[in-house]
Design an enzyme around this catalytic site. Structure first.
Site, PDB file in Angstrom:
ATOM      1  N   ASP A 152       0.833  -1.205   0.000  1.00  0.00           N
ATOM      2  CA  ASP A 152       0.000   0.000   0.000  1.00  0.00           C
ATOM      3  C   ASP A 152       0.861   1.246   0.000  1.00  0.00           C
ATOM      4  OD1 ASP A 152      -2.577   1.431   2.146  1.00  0.00           O
ATOM      5  OD2 ASP A 152      -2.327   1.465  -0.032  1.00  0.00           O
TER       6      ASP A 152
ATOM      7  N   LYS B  37       2.954   3.406  -5.564  1.00  0.00           N
ATOM      8  CA  LYS B  37       2.457   2.409  -6.533  1.00  0.00           C
ATOM      9  C   LYS B  37       3.558   1.998  -7.507  1.00  0.00           C
ATOM     10  CE  LYS B  37      -0.817   3.406  -4.035  1.00  0.00           C
ATOM     11  NZ  LYS B  37      -0.785   2.656  -2.755  1.00  0.00           N
TER      12      LYS B  37
ATOM     13  N   ASP C 281      -3.162  -2.949  -2.512  1.00  0.00           N
ATOM     14  CA  ASP C 281      -4.197  -1.927  -2.635  1.00  0.00           C
ATOM     15  C   ASP C 281      -3.938  -1.098  -3.897  1.00  0.00           C
ATOM     16  OD1 ASP C 281      -5.253   1.010  -0.749  1.00  0.00           O
ATOM     17  OD2 ASP C 281      -6.408  -0.390  -1.968  1.00  0.00           O
ATOM     18  N   ASN C 282      -4.977  -0.479  -4.443  1.00  0.00           N
ATOM     19  CA  ASN C 282      -4.850   0.549  -5.483  1.00  0.00           C
ATOM     20  C   ASN C 282      -4.313   0.077  -6.825  1.00  0.00           C
ATOM     21  OD1 ASN C 282      -3.545   2.022  -2.705  1.00  0.00           O
ATOM     22  ND2 ASN C 282      -5.495   2.774  -3.514  1.00  0.00           N
TER      23      ASN C 282
ATOM     24  N   GLU D 198     -11.157   4.263  -1.509  1.00  0.00           N
ATOM     25  CA  GLU D 198     -11.656   4.575  -0.161  1.00  0.00           C
ATOM     26  C   GLU D 198     -12.492   5.855  -0.175  1.00  0.00           C
ATOM     27  OE1 GLU D 198      -8.454   3.841  -0.822  1.00  0.00           O
ATOM     28  OE2 GLU D 198      -7.122   5.446  -0.265  1.00  0.00           O
TER      29      GLU D 198
HETATM   30  O1  LIG Z   1      -1.104   7.666  -4.490  1.00  0.00           O
HETATM   31  C1  LIG Z   1      -2.100   8.039  -3.887  1.00  0.00           C
HETATM   32  C2  LIG Z   1      -2.526   9.427  -3.944  1.00  0.00           C
HETATM   33  C3  LIG Z   1      -2.321  10.133  -5.126  1.00  0.00           C
HETATM   34  C4  LIG Z   1      -2.717  11.452  -5.201  1.00  0.00           C
HETATM   35  C5  LIG Z   1      -3.319  12.086  -4.107  1.00  0.00           C
HETATM   36  C6  LIG Z   1      -3.524  11.371  -2.935  1.00  0.00           C
HETATM   37  C7  LIG Z   1      -3.123  10.044  -2.851  1.00  0.00           C
HETATM   38  C8  LIG Z   1      -2.896   7.046  -3.103  1.00  0.00           C
HETATM   39  C9  LIG Z   1      -4.282   7.023  -3.290  1.00  0.00           C
HETATM   40  C10 LIG Z   1      -5.051   6.049  -2.651  1.00  0.00           C
HETATM   41  C11 LIG Z   1      -4.433   5.104  -1.849  1.00  0.00           C
HETATM   42  O2  LIG Z   1      -5.155   4.104  -1.226  1.00  0.00           O
HETATM   43  C12 LIG Z   1      -3.038   5.109  -1.657  1.00  0.00           C
HETATM   44  O3  LIG Z   1      -2.491   4.120  -0.897  1.00  0.00           O
HETATM   45  C13 LIG Z   1      -2.256   6.115  -2.263  1.00  0.00           C
HETATM   46  N1  LIG Z   1      -0.835   6.202  -1.972  1.00  0.00           N
HETATM   47  O4  LIG Z   1      -0.248   7.313  -2.078  1.00  0.00           O
HETATM   48  O5  LIG Z   1      -0.227   5.207  -1.573  1.00  0.00           O
HETATM   49 MG   LIG Z   2      -3.915   2.556  -0.625  1.00  0.00          MG
END
Ligand SMILES: O=C(c1ccccc1)c1ccc(O)c(O)c1[N+](=O)[O-]
Ligand SMILES: [Mg+2]
Length: 218
Positions: free
Chosen positions: A145, A148, A173-174, A203
Site C-alpha cells: 500500500d 504504486k 491496494d490501489n 476509499e
Molecule cells: O497515491 C495516492 C494518492 C495520489 C494522489 C493524491 C492522494 C493520494 C494514493 C491514493 C489512494 C491510496 O489508497 C493510496 O495508498 C495512495 N498512496 O499514495 O499510496
Molecule cells: Mg492505498
C-alpha cells in the site's frame, strides 16, 4: 498555525476513539475521512476485504509496505495471534510519527514492529535486511500500500531475498486507482502467481477499484 491532515486524523482518534479499543480507532478515522476530509487510508470497504484475507491466512509473519497513519496497521494487528511478527515500513517520518500514536491509542504498540524508513527508496533499503534484523525467514502475508511505482520492484526484491514462499499471500491496494499496471502485468503473466482480485471502490468514494490478491505457487 497550520495543522496537517495527519495531525487532524490523530486528533480525531484521540477525541473520538476509546484507548485500547482498535475498532473504535478504525471507526473514528473512517468517520473523519468520510464526513470531513478524504485521506488515503484503505477505508472500511476494502478494510473488510483485508480483514477477511488476514483471518483466512492467519499469518505468523506479516509485512506491510506503507503505514501512513496506521489505519490498516491497526486493522491487521488486531486480528493477529500473539506470537505473530508484524513489520510495517513507512518512508515518511511524519507519517510514521502519527502512526505510532494511532497504534498506541489502539493499545497495539507491542504487537507491531514499526521500522520507519527515513530515506528515499526506503523499502528497497530495508527489504534485504529484514531476515537478519528481525529473524524472519519468509512472510505469510504482505500488504502492499506504498508508492504504486514501487510495487513491482519491491515484489521482485522480496523474491530475490527469499522472503516469499509457496503459499505466501500478497495483497495489493490501489492496483486500479491510482494504479500499478506494471505490477499487475508481471504477476498476471508469471506462472509463479495465482491471482484473484476483489472488486471494491477507492476509499470513501464511488470510484471503481480492486484489491489484488495473489497466492504464490511454485
Ligand atoms: O497515491 C495516492 C494518492 C495520489 C494522489 C493524491 C492522494 C493520494 C494514493 C491514493 C489512494 C491510496 O489508497 C493510496 O495508498 C495512495 N498512496 O499514495 O499510496
Ligand atoms: Mg492505498
Amino acid at each position: 498555525s497550520f495543522v496537517s491532515l495527519r495531525q487532524r486524523i490523530l486528533s480525531a482518534v484521540q477525541k473520538n476513539a476509546t484507548r485500547g479499543d482498535p475498532r473504535s480507532v478504525i471507526r473514528a478515522i473512517d468517520q473523519f475521512c468520510s464526513q470531513k476530509e478524504w485521506a488515503m487510508n484503505v477505508g472500511n470497504e476494502k478494510g473488510c476485504i483485508l480483514d477477511s484475507v488476514v483471518s483466512e491466512v492467519n499469518p505468523a509473519t506479516v509485512l506491510e509496505l506503507g503505514t501512513y497513519c496506521g489505519y490498516s496497521t491497526v486493522r491487521i494487528a488486531s486480528l493477529l495471534p500473539p506470537y505473530a511478527k508484524f513489520i510495517t515500513l513507512e518512508f515518511n517520518p511524519d507519517f510514521a510519527a502519527v502512526a505510532r500514536q494511532v497504534i498506541a491509542w489502539a493499545g497495539l504498540e507491542d504487537k507491531v514492529k514499526i521500522k520507519p524508513c527515513l530515506v528515499e527508496g526506503a523499502s528497497s533499503d530495508w527489504i534485504p535486511k529484514i531476515k537478519e534484523q528481525f529473524g524472519i525467514k519468509t512472510f505469510d502475508l504482505v500488504f502492499l500500500d506504498h508508492w504504486k511505482e514501487h510495487y513491482l520492484s519491491d515484489t521482485k526484491l522480496m523474491e530475490e531475498c527469499g522472503l516469499l514462499r509457496k503459499g505466501s499471500v500478497l495483497l495489493a491496494d490501489n492496483v486500479i486507482c491510482p494504479g500499478a499496471p506494471d505490477y499487475v502485468e508481471y504477476v498476471r503473466s508469471s506462472p509463479r502467481y495465482k491471482s484473484h482480485y476483489f472488486r471494491s471502490h477507492l476509499e470513501y468514494t464511488k470510484a471503481e477499484e480492486n484489491l489484488w490478491y495473489l497466492g504464490i505457487i511454485e
